[in-house]
Structures are given as C-alpha cells and as structure tokens.
Design a protein around this motif. Sequence first.
Motif, PDB file in Angstrom:
ATOM      1  N   GLU A 144       0.793  -1.234   0.046  1.00  0.00           N
ATOM      2  CA  GLU A 144       0.150  -0.135   0.170  1.00  0.00           C
ATOM      3  C   GLU A 144       0.929   1.251  -0.055  1.00  0.00           C
ATOM      4  OE1 GLU A 144      -3.157   1.893   2.911  1.00  0.00           O
ATOM      5  OE2 GLU A 144      -1.986   0.290   3.649  1.00  0.00           O
ATOM      6  N   ILE A 145       0.395   2.234  -0.723  1.00  0.00           N
ATOM      7  CA  ILE A 145       1.110   3.691  -0.340  1.00  0.00           C
ATOM      8  C   ILE A 145      -0.116   4.625  -0.139  1.00  0.00           C
ATOM      9  CG2 ILE A 145       2.326   5.458  -1.761  1.00  0.00           C
ATOM     10  CD1 ILE A 145       3.109   3.449  -3.823  1.00  0.00           C
ATOM     11  N   LYS A 146       0.124   5.368   0.825  1.00  0.00           N
ATOM     12  CA  LYS A 146      -0.652   6.056   1.550  1.00  0.00           C
ATOM     13  C   LYS A 146      -1.090   7.235   0.661  1.00  0.00           C
ATOM     14  CE  LYS A 146      -1.474   4.107   5.621  1.00  0.00           C
ATOM     15  NZ  LYS A 146      -2.992   3.524   5.994  1.00  0.00           N
ATOM     16  N   LEU A 147      -1.960   8.276   0.804  1.00  0.00           N
ATOM     17  CA  LEU A 147      -2.450   9.334  -0.053  1.00  0.00           C
ATOM     18  C   LEU A 147      -1.192  10.418  -0.019  1.00  0.00           C
ATOM     19  CD1 LEU A 147      -5.858   9.942   0.979  1.00  0.00           C
ATOM     20  CD2 LEU A 147      -5.094   9.530  -1.420  1.00  0.00           C
ATOM     21  N   HIS A 148      -0.890  10.938  -0.941  1.00  0.00           N
ATOM     22  CA  HIS A 148       0.417  12.078  -0.897  1.00  0.00           C
ATOM     23  C   HIS A 148       0.038  12.722  -1.939  1.00  0.00           C
ATOM     24  CE1 HIS A 148       1.636   8.565  -3.467  1.00  0.00           C
ATOM     25  NE2 HIS A 148       2.424   9.454  -4.013  1.00  0.00           N
ATOM     26  N   GLY A 149       0.833  14.081  -2.047  1.00  0.00           N
ATOM     27  CA  GLY A 149       1.110  14.702  -3.297  1.00  0.00           C
ATOM     28  C   GLY A 149       2.429  14.380  -3.812  1.00  0.00           C
ATOM     29  N   GLU A 150       2.568  14.273  -5.130  1.00  0.00           N
ATOM     30  CA  GLU A 150       3.922  13.605  -5.710  1.00  0.00           C
ATOM     31  C   GLU A 150       5.007  14.612  -5.579  1.00  0.00           C
ATOM     32  OE1 GLU A 150       5.911  10.502  -7.772  1.00  0.00           O
ATOM     33  OE2 GLU A 150       3.768  10.559  -7.045  1.00  0.00           O
TER      34      GLU A 150
ATOM     35  N   CYS B 138      -7.809  11.766  -3.519  1.00  0.00           N
ATOM     36  CA  CYS B 138      -8.902  12.717  -2.515  1.00  0.00           C
ATOM     37  C   CYS B 138      -8.507  14.145  -2.954  1.00  0.00           C
ATOM     38  CB  CYS B 138      -8.723  12.306  -0.938  1.00  0.00           C
ATOM     39  SG  CYS B 138      -7.524  12.963  -0.051  1.00  0.00           S
ATOM     40  N   ASP B 139      -9.338  14.887  -2.636  1.00  0.00           N
ATOM     41  CA  ASP B 139      -9.165  16.245  -2.893  1.00  0.00           C
ATOM     42  C   ASP B 139      -8.652  16.862  -1.625  1.00  0.00           C
ATOM     43  OD1 ASP B 139      -9.637  19.100  -3.103  1.00  0.00           O
ATOM     44  OD2 ASP B 139     -11.603  18.877  -3.904  1.00  0.00           O
ATOM     45  N   GLY B 140      -7.361  17.464  -1.785  1.00  0.00           N
ATOM     46  CA  GLY B 140      -6.877  18.377  -0.488  1.00  0.00           C
ATOM     47  C   GLY B 140      -7.704  19.318   0.074  1.00  0.00           C
ATOM     48  N   ARG B 141      -8.474  20.035  -0.846  1.00  0.00           N
ATOM     49  CA  ARG B 141      -9.107  21.067  -0.090  1.00  0.00           C
ATOM     50  C   ARG B 141     -10.387  20.432   0.815  1.00  0.00           C
ATOM     51  NH1 ARG B 141     -11.448  24.109  -5.703  1.00  0.00           N
ATOM     52  NH2 ARG B 141      -9.313  24.333  -6.730  1.00  0.00           N
ATOM     53  N   GLN B 142     -11.032  19.336   0.329  1.00  0.00           N
ATOM     54  CA  GLN B 142     -11.891  18.662   1.342  1.00  0.00           C
ATOM     55  C   GLN B 142     -11.150  17.869   2.393  1.00  0.00           C
ATOM     56  OE1 GLN B 142     -13.998  15.223  -0.428  1.00  0.00           O
ATOM     57  NE2 GLN B 142     -15.227  15.070   1.403  1.00  0.00           N
TER      58      GLN B 142
ATOM     59  N   ILE C  54     -12.857  10.023   2.871  1.00  0.00           N
ATOM     60  CA  ILE C  54     -13.144  10.985   1.739  1.00  0.00           C
ATOM     61  C   ILE C  54     -12.513  10.327   0.396  1.00  0.00           C
ATOM     62  CG2 ILE C  54     -13.237  12.677   3.233  1.00  0.00           C
ATOM     63  CD1 ILE C  54     -10.684  14.007   2.192  1.00  0.00           C
ATOM     64  N   THR C  55     -11.916   9.129   0.668  1.00  0.00           N
ATOM     65  CA  THR C  55     -11.028   8.526  -0.647  1.00  0.00           C
ATOM     66  C   THR C  55     -11.845   8.097  -1.709  1.00  0.00           C
ATOM     67  OG1 THR C  55      -9.120   8.166   0.578  1.00  0.00           O
ATOM     68  CG2 THR C  55      -9.490   6.829  -1.306  1.00  0.00           C
ATOM     69  N   THR C  56     -11.389   8.337  -2.921  1.00  0.00           N
ATOM     70  CA  THR C  56     -12.071   7.935  -4.166  1.00  0.00           C
ATOM     71  C   THR C  56     -11.137   6.611  -4.884  1.00  0.00           C
ATOM     72  OG1 THR C  56     -13.608   9.833  -4.618  1.00  0.00           O
ATOM     73  CG2 THR C  56     -13.130   8.277  -6.399  1.00  0.00           C
ATOM     74  N   GLU C  57     -11.653   5.550  -4.968  1.00  0.00           N
ATOM     75  CA  GLU C  57     -10.907   4.468  -5.703  1.00  0.00           C
ATOM     76  C   GLU C  57     -11.123   4.423  -7.077  1.00  0.00           C
ATOM     77  OE1 GLU C  57     -11.800   0.630  -3.982  1.00  0.00           O
ATOM     78  OE2 GLU C  57     -10.498   1.026  -2.156  1.00  0.00           O
ATOM     79  N   ILE C  58      -9.956   4.031  -7.699  1.00  0.00           N
ATOM     80  CA  ILE C  58     -10.107   4.012  -9.359  1.00  0.00           C
ATOM     81  C   ILE C  58      -9.585   2.278  -9.562  1.00  0.00           C
ATOM     82  CG2 ILE C  58      -9.162   4.334 -11.751  1.00  0.00           C
ATOM     83  CD1 ILE C  58     -10.556   6.747 -10.356  1.00  0.00           C
TER      84      ILE C  58
ATOM     85  N   MET D 183      -4.385  14.454  -3.736  1.00  0.00           N
ATOM     86  CA  MET D 183      -3.532  13.586  -3.322  1.00  0.00           C
ATOM     87  C   MET D 183      -4.026  12.278  -3.862  1.00  0.00           C
ATOM     88  SD  MET D 183      -2.410  14.468   0.294  1.00  0.00           S
ATOM     89  CE  MET D 183      -4.296  14.514   1.283  1.00  0.00           C
ATOM     90  N   HIS D 184      -2.743  11.347  -4.107  1.00  0.00           N
ATOM     91  CA  HIS D 184      -3.127   9.859  -4.626  1.00  0.00           C
ATOM     92  C   HIS D 184      -2.372   9.066  -3.851  1.00  0.00           C
ATOM     93  CE1 HIS D 184       0.659  11.151  -6.502  1.00  0.00           C
ATOM     94  NE2 HIS D 184       0.734   9.685  -6.793  1.00  0.00           N
TER      95      HIS D 184
END
Length: 293
Positions: free
Chosen positions: A93-99, A127-131, A249-253, A269-270
């Motif tokens: 797994e890789i946690k949410l992050h900005g590249e 996920c949206d960093g604003r949210q 708040i995560t969305t999955e692809i 973030m991804h």
Amino acid sequence: MKVNTQLLSKNVGQQIINTDNINILDLDREEIINLFKSYGFLLFRGLENSVDTFTQFTNSLSKDFLDYTGGVFNRRVINGNATILSVNDFKDEIKLHGEMYYQQDIPLMLWFFCAHPASQDGETILCDGRQFFNELSSPLKELFSKKKLKYVGHLNKDAWQKQYKTNDLKVVEQTCIRNNLLLQINDDESIDLQYICPAIHPSRCGKYPTFISSLLPAKHRYKNTVFFEDNSEITDDIVSELNEVADRITTEISWQAGDILMVDNTRIMHGRRAFSDHQRDIYLRLCSPAFPF
C-alpha cells in the motif's frame, strides 16, 4: 468531439466515457481543460488507448516533462522514454500523498496509464486536498497552520547516484539548491538531506486552503524521516486522525486496461491499495499543464 462525463465522487473527479467509439485525440481540448480545472482529476475510459496514444494525448496537453530525478522510488523507463515510468517498485500500500512534496520542484500535473490492471486489488486512490483540510479537526488545522514539516534523509553513495541519476556530487548540489534542499556531504561520500515545507498550501486561485504533502507515506514506510520543523514528533494520534480522514473521503479507481488518469498535483493527493498480481502495470508521467493554470 463533445465530451461525455459522469461524476466519480461528490464534487471531485469526472469520468470521460466513450459513447460514440471515438479516438481520445479527437476529444474537445478546451472542454477537457475546463473539466480538469473544475474537478481536479479526470479518468478517460473505454477509448482503447495504447502507450503511443497515451504519449500523444499527454504531449498535447502538457509540457516540461520530468524524468523523476530526486524521486525516492525506483521507476522503470518505458519504451526508452525517460518521461514515461512504471510505478510498480513494490506491491505494498502507498498512503495518500502529493507527488514529490519532499522537494520544492514538484510536477504540477500527473498522468497515469493502465497497461495491465491487477487481477484484483491495486486500486489507485485519490482525494481532494481542499476537502481533506475541511475535514480536519480544529486542533489539527491550527497545528499544521502553525508548524511546517521537516523531511530528512540519508543516502549512501550508490543510493544518491541512483536517485539523482549522476555520479557527480556537484550536480547533486545544484539540484538541491534548486529544490531548496539542505545538503550535507559526508566523508564517506554519503549525503544527508533536509527539506522544510508546509502541509497546508493555498489553492491555485488563493481562495481555499489545501492539505497536500508526503507525510502519510513517509510515516508509513520510513522511520524517522519526517518531523515538525522544530523537531517535535508527529505523533501516532495525529497520523491516526489523518488516516481516518483519508479513509472517509477517498475515491478508488479500479483500473481497466487502457485507462488514462489526469491529476492536478497541486490539489489532489493520490496513493494505491496493496496488490499481489505481478502483472499489474501502471505508467506515470510528471509534467506541467500546457495551458493557463
């Protein structure tokens, strides 16, 4: 060609659907740009894309492609093009992050291409960093508004030569200066790096605070690599709250072969779910938009 869409999640992300058996290169460019600016990420599905069409399509909307110099993961070059890279260094797994938010020079935009999906799992998460900022508790909003993050790293000679794609420490030094990284060169030719930056950034329009950083994967995968600027610890309680917000708040692809994903790296973030299928093959391009941003 007019773009047909459907919302991927509440207020963020759009899926571009192929309803008329069209070529991705024939889609209306201005409509794509406007959707991207509004929704933060776009998934192009059902367009029978190949690596060649992925390259052409991304070239048409992007500029200043990066070769991932300074990046912390191993990336395999695809088709001899140093700006098209694999993302399958490992299967965890890789946690949410900005590249590349552990340095100053970040790619403003990301492109992903699914050459081969995993038979199961391995979803990319967004996920949206604003949210994300809005969902934080008041104490955490205040804490991250007051305290910057400090990323630290130690690389032996072999490691920095691989990460910075050079055997010349002067080149590394210039790269660090450009990226506002504090560099220490040791007697054994290993190096120590330090980078200080906020976790909360203003949005491009300046109206919204955005939480986007490399904090969560740094805490998850590497010990003692991220602290607050004053060297105080980012505690497990803080990380637990961040992960709880992320999970909510995560969305999955769930990838399909030929999918293309366009991501605003200043807002979204991804990350990804763990997987076991060694045939999973997702490619990445790092760049800037070739349009006003």
